[in-house]
Design a protein around this motif. Structure first.
Motif, mmCIF file in Angstrom:
data_model
loop_
_atom_site.group_PDB
_atom_site.id
_atom_site.type_symbol
_atom_site.label_atom_id
_atom_site.label_comp_id
_atom_site.label_asym_id
_atom_site.label_seq_id
_atom_site.Cartn_x
_atom_site.Cartn_y
_atom_site.Cartn_z
ATOM 1 N N GLU A 57 0.940 -1.285 0.108
ATOM 2 C CA GLU A 57 -0.050 -0.139 0.094
ATOM 3 C C GLU A 57 0.819 1.269 0.110
ATOM 4 N N GLY A 58 0.546 2.187 -0.947
ATOM 5 C CA GLY A 58 1.048 3.522 -0.928
ATOM 6 C C GLY A 58 2.517 3.688 -1.655
ATOM 7 N N ILE A 59 2.949 2.694 -2.160
ATOM 8 C CA ILE A 59 4.222 2.824 -2.845
ATOM 9 C C ILE A 59 4.496 3.810 -3.811
ATOM 10 N N GLU A 60 5.337 4.269 -4.253
ATOM 11 C CA GLU A 60 5.746 5.415 -5.163
ATOM 12 C C GLU A 60 6.924 5.034 -6.068
ATOM 13 N N LYS A 61 7.015 5.493 -7.138
ATOM 14 C CA LYS A 61 8.351 4.952 -7.948
ATOM 15 C C LYS A 61 8.855 6.492 -8.336
ATOM 16 N N PHE A 62 10.140 6.628 -7.783
ATOM 17 C CA PHE A 62 10.808 7.654 -8.144
ATOM 18 C C PHE A 62 11.941 7.303 -9.197
ATOM 19 N N GLY A 63 11.635 7.662 -10.558
ATOM 20 C CA GLY A 63 12.552 7.331 -11.551
ATOM 21 C C GLY A 63 12.697 5.750 -11.581
ATOM 22 N N ARG A 64 14.021 5.001 -11.203
ATOM 23 C CA ARG A 64 14.024 3.646 -11.186
ATOM 24 C C ARG A 64 13.796 3.034 -9.733
ATOM 25 N N ALA A 65 13.598 3.984 -8.618
ATOM 26 C CA ALA A 65 13.660 3.361 -7.387
ATOM 27 C C ALA A 65 12.200 3.485 -6.803
ATOM 28 N N TRP A 66 11.914 2.355 -6.199
ATOM 29 C CA TRP A 66 10.784 2.283 -5.153
ATOM 30 C C TRP A 66 10.771 2.982 -4.082
ATOM 31 N N MET A 67 9.822 3.564 -3.560
ATOM 32 C CA MET A 67 10.002 4.190 -2.017
ATOM 33 C C MET A 67 8.626 3.915 -1.562
ATOM 34 N N ILE A 68 8.819 3.226 -0.187
ATOM 35 C CA ILE A 68 7.710 2.499 0.534
ATOM 36 C C ILE A 68 7.407 3.530 1.778
ATOM 37 N N PRO A 69 6.290 3.563 2.012
ATOM 38 C CA PRO A 69 5.917 4.412 3.244
ATOM 39 C C PRO A 69 6.456 3.901 4.506
ATOM 40 N N LYS A 70 6.814 4.591 5.353
ATOM 41 C CA LYS A 70 7.614 3.978 6.694
ATOM 42 C C LYS A 70 6.464 3.275 7.420
ATOM 43 N N GLY A 71 5.188 3.536 7.318
ATOM 44 C CA GLY A 71 4.083 2.800 8.099
ATOM 45 C C GLY A 71 3.676 1.653 7.637
ATOM 46 N N ALA A 72 4.076 1.285 6.265
ATOM 47 C CA ALA A 72 3.663 0.192 5.506
ATOM 48 C C ALA A 72 3.972 -1.271 6.193
ATOM 49 N N GLU A 73 3.122 -2.145 6.197
ATOM 50 C CA GLU A 73 3.361 -3.327 6.985
ATOM 51 C C GLU A 73 3.910 -4.481 6.117
ATOM 52 N N LYS A 74 4.557 -5.297 6.478
ATOM 53 C CA LYS A 74 4.912 -6.697 5.770
ATOM 54 C C LYS A 74 3.481 -7.375 5.395
ATOM 55 N N LEU A 75 3.475 -7.989 4.178
ATOM 56 C CA LEU A 75 2.442 -8.730 3.910
ATOM 57 C C LEU A 75 2.549 -10.152 4.797
ATOM 58 N N LYS A 76 1.358 -10.746 5.019
ATOM 59 C CA LYS A 76 1.571 -11.841 5.792
ATOM 60 C C LYS A 76 1.707 -13.068 5.138
ATOM 61 N N ASP A 77 1.392 -12.950 3.592
ATOM 62 C CA ASP A 77 1.546 -14.139 2.805
ATOM 63 C C ASP A 77 3.004 -14.214 2.430
ATOM 64 N N VAL A 78 3.918 -13.219 2.444
ATOM 65 C CA VAL A 78 5.243 -13.060 2.068
ATOM 66 C C VAL A 78 6.003 -13.674 3.316
ATOM 67 N N GLU A 79 5.316 -14.077 4.440
ATOM 68 C CA GLU A 79 6.214 -14.719 5.691
ATOM 69 C C GLU A 79 6.158 -16.077 5.451
ATOM 70 N N LEU A 80 4.957 -16.841 4.678
ATOM 71 C CA LEU A 80 4.906 -18.158 4.447
ATOM 72 C C LEU A 80 5.974 -18.850 3.560
ATOM 73 N N LYS A 81 6.377 -19.769 3.668
ATOM 74 C CA LYS A 81 7.292 -20.533 2.946
ATOM 75 C C LYS A 81 6.708 -21.224 1.819
ATOM 76 N N ARG A 82 7.620 -21.628 0.564
ATOM 77 C CA ARG A 82 6.934 -22.112 -0.390
ATOM 78 C C ARG A 82 6.553 -23.905 -0.045
ATOM 79 N N GLY A 83 5.492 -24.008 -0.543
ATOM 80 C CA GLY A 83 5.141 -25.626 -0.163
ATOM 81 C C GLY A 83 4.431 -25.922 1.036
ATOM 82 N N LYS A 84 4.228 -24.451 2.021
ATOM 83 C CA LYS A 84 3.721 -24.943 3.265
ATOM 84 C C LYS A 84 2.252 -24.268 3.425
#
Length: 79
Positions: free
Chosen positions: A52-79
């Motif tokens: 949520e709330g990401i911005e792209k400045f040129g080639r760089a992505w900037m992420i809001p300081k308050g953005a939270e890590k996605l829950k499904d990112v924590e899951l390992k493949r195959g589990k």
């Protein structure tokens, strides 16, 4: 003539860095350290608009300081 360009480049860098700080964004590298996942994975999440709330400045992505890590990112493949 190239020597005169160096101070200009440094001033532009300082200006853009201060803009990022004022807007409460963090870099992909900072988010990588904060969330303990790879920079490449965060870049892919940004490309897929999954942060949520990401911005792209040129080639760089900037992420809001308050953005939270996605829950499904924590899951390992195959589990």
């Amino acid at each position: 003539m190239r020597l005169f360009a160096i101070p200009y480049i440094l001033d532009v860098y300082r200006f853009s860095e201060s803009m990022i700080i004022d807007m409460d964004y963090i870099s992909v590298k900072a988010a990588s350290e904060k969330w303990s996942i790879s920079e490449r994975r965060i870049q892919k999440l940004c490309e897929e608009n999954r942060i949520e709330g990401i911005e792209k400045f040129g080639r760089a992505w900037m992420i809001p300081k308050g953005a939270e890590k996605l829950k499904d990112v924590e899951l390992k493949r195959g589990k």
